[in-house]
Design a protein around this motif. Sequence first.
Motif, PDB file in Angstrom:
ATOM      1  N   LEU A 113       0.850  -1.185   0.000  1.00  0.00           N
ATOM      2  CA  LEU A 113       0.000   0.000   0.000  1.00  0.00           C
ATOM      3  C   LEU A 113       0.886   1.235   0.000  1.00  0.00           C
ATOM      4  CD1 LEU A 113      -1.957  -2.263   1.122  1.00  0.00           C
ATOM      5  CD2 LEU A 113      -3.154  -0.385   2.203  1.00  0.00           C
ATOM      6  N   ALA A 114       0.551   2.204  -0.829  1.00  0.00           N
ATOM      7  CA  ALA A 114       1.312   3.456  -0.890  1.00  0.00           C
ATOM      8  C   ALA A 114       1.127   4.227   0.416  1.00  0.00           C
ATOM      9  CB  ALA A 114       0.845   4.298  -2.076  1.00  0.00           C
ATOM     10  N   ASP A 115       2.134   4.973   0.797  1.00  0.00           N
ATOM     11  CA  ASP A 115       2.078   5.744   2.042  1.00  0.00           C
ATOM     12  C   ASP A 115       0.974   6.793   2.025  1.00  0.00           C
ATOM     13  OD1 ASP A 115       4.191   4.324   3.133  1.00  0.00           O
ATOM     14  OD2 ASP A 115       5.693   5.740   2.389  1.00  0.00           O
ATOM     15  N   ASP A 116       0.633   7.330   0.843  1.00  0.00           N
ATOM     16  CA  ASP A 116      -0.331   8.436   0.783  1.00  0.00           C
ATOM     17  C   ASP A 116      -1.795   7.995   0.816  1.00  0.00           C
ATOM     18  OD1 ASP A 116      -0.430   7.357  -1.765  1.00  0.00           O
ATOM     19  OD2 ASP A 116      -0.302   9.278  -2.797  1.00  0.00           O
ATOM     20  N   VAL A 117      -2.075   6.700   0.984  1.00  0.00           N
ATOM     21  CA  VAL A 117      -3.466   6.250   1.062  1.00  0.00           C
ATOM     22  C   VAL A 117      -3.928   6.057   2.510  1.00  0.00           C
ATOM     23  CG1 VAL A 117      -3.407   5.158  -1.213  1.00  0.00           C
ATOM     24  CG2 VAL A 117      -2.964   3.779   0.835  1.00  0.00           C
ATOM     25  N   TRP A 118      -3.011   6.094   3.456  1.00  0.00           N
ATOM     26  CA  TRP A 118      -3.343   5.815   4.860  1.00  0.00           C
ATOM     27  C   TRP A 118      -3.948   7.025   5.563  1.00  0.00           C
ATOM     28  CZ3 TRP A 118      -3.534   1.077   6.598  1.00  0.00           C
ATOM     29  CH2 TRP A 118      -2.740   0.093   6.005  1.00  0.00           C
ATOM     30  N   TYR A 119      -4.878   6.757   6.468  1.00  0.00           N
ATOM     31  CA  TYR A 119      -5.382   7.758   7.399  1.00  0.00           C
ATOM     32  C   TYR A 119      -4.210   8.153   8.295  1.00  0.00           C
ATOM     33  CZ  TYR A 119      -8.631   9.985  10.654  1.00  0.00           C
ATOM     34  OH  TYR A 119      -9.305  10.895  11.418  1.00  0.00           O
ATOM     35  N   PRO A 120      -4.103   9.427   8.713  1.00  0.00           N
ATOM     36  CA  PRO A 120      -2.970   9.835   9.569  1.00  0.00           C
ATOM     37  C   PRO A 120      -2.857   8.947  10.817  1.00  0.00           C
ATOM     38  CG  PRO A 120      -4.195  11.751   8.829  1.00  0.00           C
ATOM     39  CD  PRO A 120      -4.978  10.544   8.385  1.00  0.00           C
ATOM     40  N   GLY A 121      -1.654   8.470  11.083  1.00  0.00           N
ATOM     41  CA  GLY A 121      -1.388   7.615  12.234  1.00  0.00           C
ATOM     42  C   GLY A 121      -1.643   6.140  11.995  1.00  0.00           C
ATOM     43  N   GLU A 122      -2.041   5.787  10.796  1.00  0.00           N
ATOM     44  CA  GLU A 122      -2.309   4.387  10.450  1.00  0.00           C
ATOM     45  C   GLU A 122      -1.216   3.875   9.517  1.00  0.00           C
ATOM     46  OE1 GLU A 122      -4.584   2.674  11.877  1.00  0.00           O
ATOM     47  OE2 GLU A 122      -5.736   4.292  12.771  1.00  0.00           O
ATOM     48  N   PRO A 123      -1.025   2.598   9.438  1.00  0.00           N
ATOM     49  CA  PRO A 123      -1.644   1.557  10.250  1.00  0.00           C
ATOM     50  C   PRO A 123      -1.037   1.539  11.655  1.00  0.00           C
ATOM     51  CG  PRO A 123      -0.014   0.572   8.802  1.00  0.00           C
ATOM     52  CD  PRO A 123      -0.067   2.034   8.469  1.00  0.00           C
ATOM     53  N   ASN A 124      -1.887   1.275  12.641  1.00  0.00           N
ATOM     54  CA  ASN A 124      -1.386   1.291  14.015  1.00  0.00           C
ATOM     55  C   ASN A 124      -1.564  -0.032  14.738  1.00  0.00           C
ATOM     56  OD1 ASN A 124      -4.099   1.235  14.496  1.00  0.00           O
ATOM     57  ND2 ASN A 124      -4.192   3.165  15.602  1.00  0.00           N
ATOM     58  N   ASP A 125      -2.215  -1.000  14.121  1.00  0.00           N
ATOM     59  CA  ASP A 125      -2.413  -2.321  14.711  1.00  0.00           C
ATOM     60  C   ASP A 125      -2.930  -2.221  16.148  1.00  0.00           C
ATOM     61  OD1 ASP A 125      -2.481  -5.092  14.734  1.00  0.00           O
ATOM     62  OD2 ASP A 125      -0.390  -5.289  15.365  1.00  0.00           O
ATOM     63  N   ALA A 126      -3.953  -1.395  16.340  1.00  0.00           N
ATOM     64  CA  ALA A 126      -4.523  -1.185  17.681  1.00  0.00           C
ATOM     65  C   ALA A 126      -4.936  -2.520  18.292  1.00  0.00           C
ATOM     66  CB  ALA A 126      -5.720  -0.237  17.615  1.00  0.00           C
ATOM     67  N   GLY A 127      -4.531  -2.748  19.505  1.00  0.00           N
ATOM     68  CA  GLY A 127      -4.850  -3.989  20.188  1.00  0.00           C
ATOM     69  C   GLY A 127      -4.035  -5.172  19.710  1.00  0.00           C
ATOM     70  N   GLY A 128      -3.139  -4.950  18.761  1.00  0.00           N
ATOM     71  CA  GLY A 128      -2.283  -6.022  18.260  1.00  0.00           C
ATOM     72  C   GLY A 128      -2.964  -7.001  17.328  1.00  0.00           C
ATOM     73  N   ASN A 129      -4.169  -6.678  16.845  1.00  0.00           N
ATOM     74  CA  ASN A 129      -4.853  -7.639  15.971  1.00  0.00           C
ATOM     75  C   ASN A 129      -5.595  -6.980  14.806  1.00  0.00           C
ATOM     76  OD1 ASN A 129      -6.833  -6.505  17.480  1.00  0.00           O
ATOM     77  ND2 ASN A 129      -7.681  -8.414  18.276  1.00  0.00           N
ATOM     78  N   GLU A 130      -5.156  -5.829  14.347  1.00  0.00           N
ATOM     79  CA  GLU A 130      -5.747  -5.203  13.158  1.00  0.00           C
ATOM     80  C   GLU A 130      -4.907  -5.614  11.954  1.00  0.00           C
ATOM     81  OE1 GLU A 130      -8.011  -1.259  14.791  1.00  0.00           O
ATOM     82  OE2 GLU A 130      -6.002  -0.977  13.972  1.00  0.00           O
ATOM     83  N   ARG A 131      -5.415  -6.563  11.187  1.00  0.00           N
ATOM     84  CA  ARG A 131      -4.630  -7.164  10.102  1.00  0.00           C
ATOM     85  C   ARG A 131      -5.224  -6.944   8.711  1.00  0.00           C
ATOM     86  NH1 ARG A 131      -1.264 -11.155  12.083  1.00  0.00           N
ATOM     87  NH2 ARG A 131      -0.073 -10.617  10.223  1.00  0.00           N
TER      88      ARG A 131
END
Length: 170
Positions: A113-131
């Motif tokens: 994924l290109a860097d410019d498609v992410w929401y600011p601060g994402e990906p952050n893998d909140a809770g260790g299980n956002e895949r």
Amino acid sequence: MLLRYTGVFACLGFLSLCWAYKVTPIIGDDVYPFVKIGNGYYYIENNKRANWYQAYIACRKMGAELVSFETREELDAMDAYIPIEYSLRQYWTSGTDLAVKGMHVWFSNAEPLADDVWYPGEPNDAGGNERCDILIYKGTGGTAINDRQCDSVELYICEVPLPKEVSFIW
């Protein structure tokens, strides 16, 4: 007699070398339920929610893939198409880091994924299980990608791969 057949076969051989076979695209004039957005054809599921795996299967059953936004322009075209009243909706994409944690790729083509498609601060893998990755609307307008738990239930967008034109020279 042998000379005659040799001439005929030589002529047929020459014609077969000059004749190219063109593969016809799978997308014709009737593309329902897909809509043309920018240069692609998409199906936007606005009613039935599914987890990432179910959404992937639903797209495959239609001969499509979960959407992959290879460029910011493709993402912007989708943003311009989706009505503002759907701005609180979130849609599954083919983005995931299931293969290598922390390395998000488009599942349909293995491109990062290109860097410019992410929401600011994402990906952050909140809770260790956002895949798995979803399309969300930013508060200031526009769309971006966010990582989410794959078993979350969301809407989804399918994309028909564009046909490749091929010629065979015989």
